[in-house]
Design an enzyme around this catalytic site. Structure first.
Site, mmCIF file in Angstrom:
data_model
loop_
_atom_site.group_PDB
_atom_site.id
_atom_site.type_symbol
_atom_site.label_atom_id
_atom_site.label_comp_id
_atom_site.label_asym_id
_atom_site.label_seq_id
_atom_site.Cartn_x
_atom_site.Cartn_y
_atom_site.Cartn_z
ATOM 1 N N SER A 128 0.833 -1.198 0.000
ATOM 2 C CA SER A 128 0.000 0.000 0.000
ATOM 3 C C SER A 128 0.873 1.255 0.000
ATOM 4 O O SER A 128 1.996 1.248 0.513
ATOM 5 C CB SER A 128 -0.866 -0.009 1.263
ATOM 6 O OG SER A 128 -1.439 1.255 1.484
ATOM 7 N N TYR A 153 -1.798 -1.713 11.011
ATOM 8 C CA TYR A 153 -2.078 -2.140 9.630
ATOM 9 C C TYR A 153 -0.934 -1.716 8.705
ATOM 10 O O TYR A 153 -0.369 -2.518 7.964
ATOM 11 C CB TYR A 153 -3.411 -1.546 9.132
ATOM 12 C CG TYR A 153 -3.500 -1.516 7.626
ATOM 13 C CD1 TYR A 153 -3.765 -2.673 6.918
ATOM 14 C CD2 TYR A 153 -3.259 -0.335 6.918
ATOM 15 C CE1 TYR A 153 -3.802 -2.653 5.526
ATOM 16 C CE2 TYR A 153 -3.294 -0.305 5.541
ATOM 17 C CZ TYR A 153 -3.571 -1.468 4.845
ATOM 18 O OH TYR A 153 -3.583 -1.442 3.469
ATOM 19 N N LYS A 157 2.251 -3.910 6.521
ATOM 20 C CA LYS A 157 2.641 -3.819 5.104
ATOM 21 C C LYS A 157 4.155 -3.620 4.998
ATOM 22 O O LYS A 157 4.822 -4.240 4.167
ATOM 23 C CB LYS A 157 1.889 -2.687 4.401
ATOM 24 C CG LYS A 157 0.400 -2.929 4.261
ATOM 25 C CD LYS A 157 0.091 -4.155 3.411
ATOM 26 C CE LYS A 157 -1.367 -4.538 3.413
ATOM 27 N NZ LYS A 157 -1.647 -5.871 2.849
#
Ligand code: UD1
Length: 345
Positions: A128, A153, A157
């Site tokens: 992302s 989160y 990544k």
């Protein structure tokens, strides 16, 4: 029909399902593994209605090593993986960090661990633009610095990207393509598949379309005092089908040994920054449907502005986002209307 089979983890999810369609249309056999934690089985019907092929489906959790092992034994023809299976809600990750680290890291590590012994050549990983944090300059290239993550989160990544690099560096006979998505939006033009958020949507487009159809009273625009031309945040909204197509190219690259490096990283965006207010205007223009909205305070943790420089993906993958924002907004609206027609929402 190609002889390669692609394992799509999280294949009944939003981006996963659109990618399964593109893979099948490119001639690949697909097997999906999904625990249905944020999607449902009906997605398989939607995929089948579009492509005429029902993908094989295993309901299991990728953190379950035994289930994954069984799957690879059952499908010895798997030659590539696209790993979508992950938890992805920023706010929830702050409340339940262990859940996020467990799901996102263990899934990837299990796959990487099993790949060599089952002769799987490569893995495409969903990353992302969140890894860039608030970028120093826009548009962002892949060389931009990785910033300290502002949520578990986002951290998963970053860590997952590092795990891939470390495993490949250790000599594992695998390749990986890391795709850093900007803001995926819209739905398949057939309106057979699309985004199906659980509960109150956190992301802009599902909230917007649910407001437009009357499920929500009003869309809140989180802040109009940012340092941007109209004061609202700027994002790079990329059509989900354009995004899905990049995965087919990435898989092909690995299977045909075309990668320049064993781990390659690409930004997937349009190269165009659009503000939240501009997006609302685009939706209203494209669909002639009004979206009641009001300006409220900033949302904690939001990035002010981020959009991609997709040149590297354009040049090396030969891929470009082509859908217009108006078509993308119409597709999101057609999907919302389809959900209503089916009595789902
Ligand atoms: C976030 C994550 C991204 C993740 C994505 C998927 C960050 C910085 N970004 O993207 O990594 O992949 O979620 O879950 O962690 N907005 C409103 N009203 C709303 C909803 C959103 O004004 O009701 C605004 C937001 O303030 C933001 C923009 O719309 O400026 C986009 O928000 P959203 O769709 O949630 O995506 P991101 O936060 O950009």
């Amino acid at each position: 029909m190609k002889t390669d089979r692609i394992l799509v983890t999280g294949g009944t999810g939003y981006i996963g399902s659109h990618t399964v369609v593109e893979l099948q249309q490119a001639g690949y056999n697909v097997v999906i593994i999904d625990n249905l934690s944020n999607s449902n089985r009906d997605v398989l019907d939607g995929i089948e209605r579009i492509t005429g092929i029902r993908p094989d489906f295993i309901e299991a959790d990728c953190t379950d090593m035994n289930a994954l092992s069984d799957l690879f034994n059952q499908y010895p023809d798997i030659s590539g993986i696209i790993n979508f299976a992950a938890s992805k809600a920023v706010g929830e990750s702050i409340e339940k960090p262990i859940l996020y680290y467990r799901n996102n890291l263990n899934t990837l590590m299990n796959l990487l661990d099993l790949m060599p012994q089952h002769g799987v050549k490569g893995i495409v990983f969903s990353s992302s633009c969140t890894v860039y944090g608030e970028p120093d300059e826009n548009p962002v290239t892949e060389a931009a610095p990785i910033k300290v993550a502002t949520s578990p989160y986002g951290n998963t990544k970053q860590i997952c990207e590092e795990i891939i690099h470390d495993v490949v560096r250790s000599g594992a006979p695998i390749k990986s393509v890391i795709l850093r998505y900007f803001n995926p939006v819209g739905a398949h033009p057939s309106a057979e598949i699309g985004e199906l958020p659980n509960g109150v949507p956190q992301n802009l487009i599902p909230y917007l379309t649910q407001t437009a159809i009357g499920i929500r009273k009003e869309l809140s625009v989180f802040g109009d005092d940012y340092d941007t031309p109209d004061g609202s945040c700027i994002r790079d909204f990329i059509n989900v089908v354009d995004l899905a197509k990049a995965h087919v190219i990435a898989v092909e690259r690995m299977l045909q040994d075309k990668c320049i490096e064993n781990v390659e990283t690409f930004n997937l965006g349009t190269g165009i920054g659009l503000s939240v207010k501009e997006l609302i205007a685009a939706f209203e223009r494209a669909t002639s449907v009004k979206v009641p909205h009001k300006i409220v305070g900033r949302r904690a943790g939001d990035i002010e502005k981020v959009w991609a420089n997709p040149q590297y993906a354009n040049d090396v993958l030969g891929w470009k986002a082509t859908a217009s924002i108006d078509d993308t907004m119409r597709s999101a609206w057609a999907w919302q209307c389809k959900l209503r027609e089916r009595g789902i929402m």
